[in-house]
Scaffold this motif. Structure first.
Motif, PDB file in Angstrom:
ATOM      1  N   SER A  79       0.819  -1.213   0.000  1.00  0.00           N
ATOM      2  CA  SER A  79       0.000   0.000   0.000  1.00  0.00           C
ATOM      3  C   SER A  79       0.858   1.270   0.000  1.00  0.00           C
ATOM      4  O   SER A  79       0.353   2.368  -0.283  1.00  0.00           O
ATOM      5  N   GLU A  80       2.130   1.136   0.321  1.00  0.00           N
ATOM      6  CA  GLU A  80       3.004   2.310   0.417  1.00  0.00           C
ATOM      7  C   GLU A  80       3.688   2.634  -0.914  1.00  0.00           C
ATOM      8  O   GLU A  80       4.322   3.682  -1.048  1.00  0.00           O
ATOM      9  N   ALA A  81       3.547   1.731  -1.898  1.00  0.00           N
ATOM     10  CA  ALA A  81       4.219   1.946  -3.183  1.00  0.00           C
ATOM     11  C   ALA A  81       3.307   2.669  -4.169  1.00  0.00           C
ATOM     12  O   ALA A  81       2.077   2.570  -4.088  1.00  0.00           O
ATOM     13  N   PHE A  82       3.899   3.419  -5.098  1.00  0.00           N
ATOM     14  CA  PHE A  82       3.131   4.036  -6.170  1.00  0.00           C
ATOM     15  C   PHE A  82       2.675   2.934  -7.120  1.00  0.00           C
ATOM     16  O   PHE A  82       3.394   1.967  -7.376  1.00  0.00           O
ATOM     17  N   VAL A  83       1.475   3.097  -7.669  1.00  0.00           N
ATOM     18  CA  VAL A  83       0.883   2.057  -8.502  1.00  0.00           C
ATOM     19  C   VAL A  83       1.780   1.690  -9.680  1.00  0.00           C
ATOM     20  O   VAL A  83       1.950   0.507 -10.003  1.00  0.00           O
ATOM     21  N   ASP A  84       2.360   2.684 -10.324  1.00  0.00           N
ATOM     22  CA  ASP A  84       3.182   2.385 -11.505  1.00  0.00           C
ATOM     23  C   ASP A  84       4.523   1.753 -11.140  1.00  0.00           C
ATOM     24  O   ASP A  84       5.304   1.375 -12.010  1.00  0.00           O
ATOM     25  N   GLU A  85       4.810   1.658  -9.833  1.00  0.00           N
ATOM     26  CA  GLU A  85       6.045   1.011  -9.390  1.00  0.00           C
ATOM     27  C   GLU A  85       5.819  -0.436  -8.971  1.00  0.00           C
ATOM     28  O   GLU A  85       6.773  -1.176  -8.752  1.00  0.00           O
ATOM     29  N   ILE A  86       4.550  -0.835  -8.845  1.00  0.00           N
ATOM     30  CA  ILE A  86       4.222  -2.181  -8.374  1.00  0.00           C
ATOM     31  C   ILE A  86       4.322  -3.174  -9.521  1.00  0.00           C
ATOM     32  O   ILE A  86       3.770  -2.958 -10.617  1.00  0.00           O
ATOM     33  N   GLY A  87       5.048  -4.256  -9.295  1.00  0.00           N
ATOM     34  CA  GLY A  87       5.195  -5.289 -10.315  1.00  0.00           C
ATOM     35  C   GLY A  87       4.578  -6.598  -9.871  1.00  0.00           C
ATOM     36  O   GLY A  87       4.020  -6.708  -8.776  1.00  0.00           O
ATOM     37  N   THR A  88       4.689  -7.587 -10.731  1.00  0.00           N
ATOM     38  CA  THR A  88       4.115  -8.902 -10.440  1.00  0.00           C
ATOM     39  C   THR A  88       4.669  -9.481  -9.139  1.00  0.00           C
ATOM     40  O   THR A  88       3.926 -10.055  -8.342  1.00  0.00           O
ATOM     41  N   LYS A  89       5.966  -9.305  -8.921  1.00  0.00           N
ATOM     42  CA  LYS A  89       6.581  -9.843  -7.702  1.00  0.00           C
ATOM     43  C   LYS A  89       5.980  -9.224  -6.445  1.00  0.00           C
ATOM     44  O   LYS A  89       5.799  -9.904  -5.430  1.00  0.00           O
ATOM     45  N   ASP A  90       5.648  -7.929  -6.511  1.00  0.00           N
ATOM     46  CA  ASP A  90       5.081  -7.250  -5.344  1.00  0.00           C
ATOM     47  C   ASP A  90       3.699  -7.816  -5.002  1.00  0.00           C
ATOM     48  O   ASP A  90       3.370  -8.030  -3.830  1.00  0.00           O
TER      49      ASP A  90
END
Length: 303
Positions: free
Chosen positions: A36-47
């Motif tokens: 929840s603390e990451a920006f959406v465009d930074e979230i990948g499959t691994k996350d």
């Protein structure tokens, strides 16, 4: 987080109130985790995969994990349609296997025949109006929300039946209740027979309140509002304590009704219709401890 804005701006008015409430619950659960603390465009499959794996580690059920994954998937599909992101990161995610989930065993709680007799002896006094609602749960297998949403026009006296087409909804996100004009599911909308005891209780309840109209279980201080879940629970808990009976929850009355039906030889398909389940498999899987493996029935077929 962007998902919160999406829920508020796009989902609040496009889905049922209860659905929106459930989405909010899923979102608030996500806030406990690093994703929840990451920006959406930074979230990948691994996350996303790590998030689901963390839910498994923390002991959540498969149902809860799927709800979290569905929330993520729904948002990403919307964000991609808006051109905000270009990679469907959810496509490479693997849901956990059933064997990896520490599912708690479902323990169907019911009241024994002796406990039912003792409870009914007191419930039939109608010492409290809430007692009549409990009788309907035990005698007709209705959900508490279905009982509290009943109107006097839903009692079909000439057919000795009750029409179920609404339900009382509790919104955990707003700590409030309201009557939803549609039941829990399409098959929850049904007309089912009432036992002689249920009809007798309703008739006495009607006489006690004169010539009633509107909600059956309306509050004395506001006839447009039904009794609350907690009001029914309070009286049941106190009654069980007085009778030295273990309180097993309000839903135990529905389970007890189903068990009574089975003991009378009720077919699982008929029981499913009475309970308003979406599919007969739900009924069977819920009460498989009653129906067993059908070995004897199969033996009759093969000779």
């Amino acid at each position: 987080m962007a998902i919160e804005e999406w829920l508020t701006d796009y989902k609040r008015n496009s889905v049922k109130t209860l659905t929106y409430d459930r989405l909010l619950i899923s979102f608030k659960m996500m806030l406990r985790y690093p994703i929840s603390e990451a920006f959406v465009d930074e979230i990948g499959t691994k996350d996303v995969q790590r998030y689901l794996n963390a839910l498994v580690t923390d002991g959540y059920s498969m149902s809860t994990i799927k709800k979290q994954f569905n929330l993520i998937t729904a948002y990403w599909k919307w964000a991609m349609a808006q051109g905000e992101i270009s990679v469907p990161v959810y496509m490479g995610v693997n849901l956990p296997s059933k064997s990896s989930i520490r599912e708690a065993e479902t323990d169907i709680q019911v009241y024994s025949h002796d406990e039912q007799r003792r409870l009914l002896r007191k419930l039939e006094t109608l010492e409290h109006d809430q007692y009549a609602a409990v009788v309907l749960m035990l005698e007709a297998g209705l959900r508490i929300g279905e009982v509290l949403a009943l109107d006097w026009t839903d009692i079909l006296w000439n057919r000795k039946a009750v029409r179920i087409h609404r339900t009382l909804i509790r919104l955990s996100s707003e700590a409030t209740t309201y009557i939803q004009e549609t039941p829990k599911s399409k098959t929850s909308k049904r007309t089912i027979p009432l036992s002689d005891r249920a009809l007798e209780i309703l008739n006495r309840y009607r006489e006690k309140h004169g010539i009633p109209h509107g909600l059956i279980f309306a509050r004395s201080d506001d006839p447009d509002l039904p009794y609350s879940y907690s009001s029914i629970e309070f009286h049941v808990r106190r009654l069980c304590k007085d009778l030295d009976i273990s309180y097993r929850g309000l839903h135990a009355f529905r389970h007890t009704f189903a068990t009574n039906c089975y003991e009378r030889g009720c077919d699982v398909k008929i029981l499913s219709k009475l309970l308003g389940h979406a599919d007969v498999s739900i009924t069977y899987n819920t009460y498989i401890h009653l129906y067993g493996d059908a070995l004897e029935e199969m033996r009759k077929i093969i000779g």
